[in-house]
Write a protein that holds these residues in place. Structure first.
Motif, mmCIF file in Angstrom:
data_model
loop_
_atom_site.group_PDB
_atom_site.id
_atom_site.type_symbol
_atom_site.label_atom_id
_atom_site.label_comp_id
_atom_site.label_asym_id
_atom_site.label_seq_id
_atom_site.Cartn_x
_atom_site.Cartn_y
_atom_site.Cartn_z
ATOM 1 N N GLU A 142 0.822 -1.209 0.000
ATOM 2 C CA GLU A 142 0.000 0.000 0.000
ATOM 3 C C GLU A 142 0.858 1.262 0.000
ATOM 4 O OE1 GLU A 142 -3.289 0.184 -0.565
ATOM 5 O OE2 GLU A 142 -3.019 -1.966 -0.865
ATOM 6 N N LEU A 143 1.943 1.241 0.765
ATOM 7 C CA LEU A 143 2.837 2.403 0.775
ATOM 8 C C LEU A 143 3.447 2.635 -0.607
ATOM 9 C CD1 LEU A 143 4.672 2.008 4.202
ATOM 10 C CD2 LEU A 143 3.015 3.766 3.571
ATOM 11 N N PHE A 144 3.799 1.541 -1.296
ATOM 12 C CA PHE A 144 4.394 1.720 -2.617
ATOM 13 C C PHE A 144 3.352 1.955 -3.701
ATOM 14 C CE2 PHE A 144 5.709 -0.103 -6.728
ATOM 15 C CZ PHE A 144 6.633 0.876 -7.070
ATOM 16 N N PHE A 145 2.466 0.985 -3.936
ATOM 17 C CA PHE A 145 1.563 1.044 -5.085
ATOM 18 C C PHE A 145 0.535 2.168 -4.984
ATOM 19 C CE2 PHE A 145 3.052 -3.380 -5.291
ATOM 20 C CZ PHE A 145 3.476 -3.403 -6.607
ATOM 21 N N ARG A 146 0.034 2.426 -3.796
ATOM 22 C CA ARG A 146 -0.948 3.493 -3.669
ATOM 23 C C ARG A 146 -0.276 4.837 -3.346
ATOM 24 N NH1 ARG A 146 -2.752 -1.003 -5.419
ATOM 25 N NH2 ARG A 146 -2.353 -2.032 -3.430
ATOM 26 N N ALA A 147 0.435 4.904 -2.218
ATOM 27 C CA ALA A 147 0.975 6.197 -1.794
ATOM 28 C C ALA A 147 2.083 6.702 -2.709
ATOM 29 C CB ALA A 147 1.468 6.107 -0.356
ATOM 30 N N LEU A 148 3.117 5.872 -2.939
ATOM 31 C CA LEU A 148 4.272 6.357 -3.705
ATOM 32 C C LEU A 148 3.970 6.479 -5.197
ATOM 33 C CD1 LEU A 148 7.193 7.267 -3.658
ATOM 34 C CD2 LEU A 148 7.898 4.882 -3.886
ATOM 35 N N VAL A 149 3.415 5.433 -5.800
ATOM 36 C CA VAL A 149 3.161 5.466 -7.246
ATOM 37 C C VAL A 149 2.155 6.551 -7.611
ATOM 38 C CG1 VAL A 149 2.197 4.190 -9.204
ATOM 39 C CG2 VAL A 149 3.766 3.048 -7.634
ATOM 40 N N ILE A 150 1.012 6.561 -6.937
ATOM 41 C CA ILE A 150 -0.036 7.523 -7.279
ATOM 42 C C ILE A 150 0.423 8.959 -7.022
ATOM 43 C CG2 ILE A 150 -2.334 8.366 -6.599
ATOM 44 C CD1 ILE A 150 -3.195 5.433 -6.338
ATOM 45 N N ASN A 151 1.063 9.204 -5.878
ATOM 46 C CA ASN A 151 1.524 10.571 -5.587
ATOM 47 C C ASN A 151 2.627 11.019 -6.540
ATOM 48 O OD1 ASN A 151 -0.007 11.637 -3.340
ATOM 49 N ND2 ASN A 151 0.874 10.005 -2.110
ATOM 50 N N THR A 152 3.534 10.106 -6.894
ATOM 51 C CA THR A 152 4.606 10.472 -7.836
ATOM 52 C C THR A 152 4.031 10.826 -9.196
ATOM 53 O OG1 THR A 152 6.186 8.999 -6.720
ATOM 54 C CG2 THR A 152 6.734 9.692 -8.951
ATOM 55 N N ILE A 153 3.105 10.035 -9.680
ATOM 56 C CA ILE A 153 2.490 10.312 -10.992
ATOM 57 C C ILE A 153 1.739 11.644 -10.967
ATOM 58 C CG2 ILE A 153 0.704 9.550 -12.624
ATOM 59 C CD1 ILE A 153 1.505 6.659 -11.873
ATOM 60 N N LYS A 154 0.940 11.849 -9.914
ATOM 61 C CA LYS A 154 0.110 13.058 -9.848
ATOM 62 C C LYS A 154 0.926 14.329 -9.622
ATOM 63 C CE LYS A 154 -3.771 13.183 -7.818
ATOM 64 N NZ LYS A 154 -4.799 13.169 -6.770
ATOM 65 N N LEU A 155 1.960 14.236 -8.783
ATOM 66 C CA LEU A 155 2.733 15.428 -8.440
ATOM 67 C C LEU A 155 3.853 15.729 -9.423
ATOM 68 C CD1 LEU A 155 3.082 14.902 -4.567
ATOM 69 C CD2 LEU A 155 1.585 16.528 -5.741
ATOM 70 N N LYS A 156 4.415 14.672 -10.055
ATOM 71 C CA LYS A 156 5.615 14.876 -10.860
ATOM 72 C C LYS A 156 5.418 14.648 -12.367
ATOM 73 C CE LYS A 156 7.641 15.646 -6.978
ATOM 74 N NZ LYS A 156 7.944 17.052 -6.568
ATOM 75 N N PHE A 157 4.289 14.046 -12.761
ATOM 76 C CA PHE A 157 4.084 13.768 -14.181
ATOM 77 C C PHE A 157 2.793 14.408 -14.692
ATOM 78 C CE2 PHE A 157 7.105 10.585 -12.796
ATOM 79 C CZ PHE A 157 7.998 10.539 -13.856
#
Length: 227
Positions: A142-157
């Motif tokens: 959950e920390l990786f697939f939801r928090a890290l992946v989703i936040n990285t895509i939304k904030l950085k891409f």
């Protein structure tokens, strides 16, 4: 050029995070290779230590990407959200499980079959699997697939919720072994539902609770068969 380098850096962060989710399996593989039962508990401890380290490092990566705390206080009814999330997850698994049986003759996914096989091993391996499936895997994933992946895509891409949720779901599906299209779709759908819940409520504790319960429900029949 600078923006391209920055985006490449964030892609590397995601690759590292994915690797951290896979890393604890090294401890499990070592445990399976050790013949001495007492020494197998060394493999158990190593697996747990790797999981704790992986979770800590993913939290550090999250801090770098978001700059905020991931575990936040939330208002509203946690239990209602939890029940709604569990309902959606179990319903999707039930429907896709039936389709997988009708079209492929499978009553369980390849991933669950592999887990069941591991539970036929020594007691130390069984203990490792219980803690992995019910405690550490839900937190780490959950920390990786939801928090890290989703936040990285939304904030950085690109700040597009459905795209971030879809990518997260596909990556989640890749982590779980499948031998049919429907069983692969089952894990992707699970990832998409959990991603949608995270985007809607921004509550990683809710996601972990739902994921843990779902894994526990899947684990109980296995435990009943082997013990």
């Amino acid at each position: 050029m600078k923006k391209i380098i920055q985006k490449a850096g964030y892609l590397i962060i995601l690759v590292i995070g994915f690797g951290l989710c896979m890393l604890p399996q090294v401890g499990l593989l070592l445990q399976l290779k050790i013949k001495n039962e007492l020494m197998q508990y060394f493999g158990f401890l190593l697996t747990i230590i790797i999981y704790i380290l992986a979770i800590w490092l993913i939290l550090k990566l999250l801090q770098k990407v978001t700059g905020t705390k991931i575990f936040k206080r939330h208002s509203g009814s946690f239990f209602k959200k939890y029940l709604a999330g569990m309902g959606m997850l179990l319903f999707s698994e039930y429907i896709l499980g039936i389709l997988n049986f009708l079209f492929n003759g499978e009553n369980q996914t390849e991933n669950n079959a592999a887990i069941m096989q591991l539970f036929s091993q020594q007691n130390s391996v069984k203990l490792t699997m219980v803690l992995m499936v019910v405690v550490f895997a839900p937190i780490c994933e959950e920390l990786f697939f939801r928090a890290l992946v989703i936040n990285t895509i939304k904030l950085k891409f690109f700040n597009i919720n459905w795209a971030a949720v879809l990518i997260s779901g596909i990556l989640f599906g890749l982590l779980h072994s499948s031998d049919t299209i429907i069983s692969a779709l089952m894990y992707v759908t699970m990832g998409i539902i959990l991603g949608a819940i995270y985007v809607k409520y921004d509550n990683i504790k809710l996601n972990i609770a739902i994921h843990t319960t779902n894994n526990l429900i899947a684990l109980i029949p296995i435990l009943m068969m082997i013990w």
